[in-house]
Design an enzyme around this catalytic site. Structure first.
Site, PDB file in Angstrom:
ATOM      1  N   SER A 299       0.835  -1.195   0.000  1.00  0.00           N
ATOM      2  CA  SER A 299       0.000   0.000   0.000  1.00  0.00           C
ATOM      3  C   SER A 299       0.878   1.258   0.000  1.00  0.00           C
ATOM      4  O   SER A 299       1.777   1.367  -0.838  1.00  0.00           O
ATOM      5  CB  SER A 299      -0.972  -0.047   1.195  1.00  0.00           C
ATOM      6  OG  SER A 299      -1.966   0.938   1.083  1.00  0.00           O
TER       7      SER A 299
ATOM      8  N   HIS B 262      -7.596  -5.027  -1.556  1.00  0.00           N
ATOM      9  CA  HIS B 262      -6.454  -4.323  -0.989  1.00  0.00           C
ATOM     10  C   HIS B 262      -6.070  -4.924   0.364  1.00  0.00           C
ATOM     11  O   HIS B 262      -6.918  -5.379   1.126  1.00  0.00           O
ATOM     12  CB  HIS B 262      -6.827  -2.849  -0.809  1.00  0.00           C
ATOM     13  CG  HIS B 262      -5.682  -1.949  -0.499  1.00  0.00           C
ATOM     14  ND1 HIS B 262      -4.832  -1.481  -1.463  1.00  0.00           N
ATOM     15  CD2 HIS B 262      -5.252  -1.424   0.680  1.00  0.00           C
ATOM     16  CE1 HIS B 262      -3.925  -0.693  -0.908  1.00  0.00           C
ATOM     17  NE2 HIS B 262      -4.153  -0.653   0.396  1.00  0.00           N
TER      18      HIS B 262
ATOM     19  N   ASP C  16      -9.619  -3.692  -6.020  1.00  0.00           N
ATOM     20  CA  ASP C  16      -8.958  -2.666  -5.197  1.00  0.00           C
ATOM     21  C   ASP C  16      -9.165  -1.300  -5.837  1.00  0.00           C
ATOM     22  O   ASP C  16      -8.886  -1.130  -7.030  1.00  0.00           O
ATOM     23  CB  ASP C  16      -7.463  -2.993  -5.108  1.00  0.00           C
ATOM     24  CG  ASP C  16      -6.661  -2.014  -4.268  1.00  0.00           C
ATOM     25  OD1 ASP C  16      -7.233  -1.042  -3.741  1.00  0.00           O
ATOM     26  OD2 ASP C  16      -5.444  -2.229  -4.146  1.00  0.00           O
TER      27      ASP C  16
END
Length: 300
Positions: free
Chosen positions: A148, A274, A244
């Site tokens: 991320s 995600h 995502d």
């Protein structure tokens, strides 16, 4: 959507408090950090390792995950959490798994968080720790990795090493990165996957707390997709997730790297959401795709 991913979303919805868009920044941040911390419980049973230890690198705390006595190969991993949340404790099961399944020693710096410390404090902490690590044994192979916003920081760190000096990097492993933090950046996946772990309104608020202003959002260190010098970056493995909101910007970054001449291997994980690195206790795709990472790291 993958059935296991759907179960994760259902469980998160049951555990997390309802968001209050009218909450002030302090209350919103506390709720965001709480929800981010919930992901630790999805990591499954901790993988056994030779050792896990804490130490200081360049004045920055770091956690070292050693799967064996051979620590000549280092994954320097930056954790996710939007730059405003996430901790080494919260990522501990995921980083144990990463070390165990790849066979590489994982070094994870405990960089400072915004809004107490705005970007680029996270990047500077990571650079200080990396330089100190490299100075101890320059012959080590080092791959930068992150999940991320940690993946965003990892590729920005590769740029910083190029510009300031540092180790010759063997690669960068980027898991579902943010690559474009500009306000209102328009990607179809942000709309079609809105609410899958990341809500669009929450994403904008998180970025506001992470960086100081709109000019900082467009800084290539914060938004690497906007960099005009990508050709010198190391070989790259990028994993994006089909479901995502950040999928499209991560894939746009993979295309830009490839167009610049960087050796890129990109996989879109079908049906996945995600943050799946932290979901190995509920999502079988996590260990399946770590096998891909192990094979790619073997080429480094």
């Amino acid at each position: 959507m993958d059935d296991q991913a759907r179960q994760v979303l259902d469980r998160l919805a049951a555990l997390a408090p309802d968001g209050d868009p009218a909450a002030d920044d302090a209350a919103w941040l506390a709720a965001f950090r709480y929800q981010t911390a919930l992901l630790r419980d999805f990591g499954g049973v901790s993988e056994p390792l030779l050792s896990v230890g804490l130490r200081s690198l360049g004045g920055v705390g770091a956690r070292i995950f050693r799967p064996s006595d051979d620590d000549d190969a280092i994954l320097f991993h930056l954790h996710g959490g939007g730059g405003i949340a996430g901790t080494l404790d919260g990522h501990d099961p995921a980083l144990r798994l990463l070390a165990a399944r790849t066979g590489w020693t994982v070094v994870a710096p405990d960089y400072r968080l915004a809004p107490e410390h705005r970007f680029p404090a996270q990047l500077e902490d990571s650079y200080s720790a990396l330089i100190a690590l490299h100075a101890e044994r320059p012959a080590r192979r080092i791959v930068l990795s992150g999940d991320s916003i940690g993946a965003t920081l990892a590729t920005a760190l590769a740029m910083l090493v190029r510009d300031r000096g540092g180790p010759a990097l063997a690669g960068q492993l980027l898991l579902y990165p943010n690559t474009d933090l500009r306000r209102g950046a328009d990607y179809p996946s942000r709309r079609s996957e809105d609410g899958n772990i990341i809500g669009l309104e929450d994403l904008e608020r998180q970025i506001d707390l992470y960086v100081a202003d709109d000019a900082a959002r467009s800084d290539a260190r914060a938004s690497p997709l906007l960099s005009d010098q990508l050709d010198t970056l190391p070989p790259t493995l990028i994993l994006t997730c089909e479901r995502d909101p950040l999928r499209d910007e991560g894939e746009a970054y993979a295309r830009r790297l490839r167009a610049a001449g960087v050796t890129v291997e990109h996989h879109r994980v079908p049906g996945m959401i995600h943050a799946f690195l932290q979901m190995a206790g509920m999502v079988s795709a996590t260990t399946q795709w770590l096998a891909v990472a192990k094979r790619w790291l073997g080429d480094r």
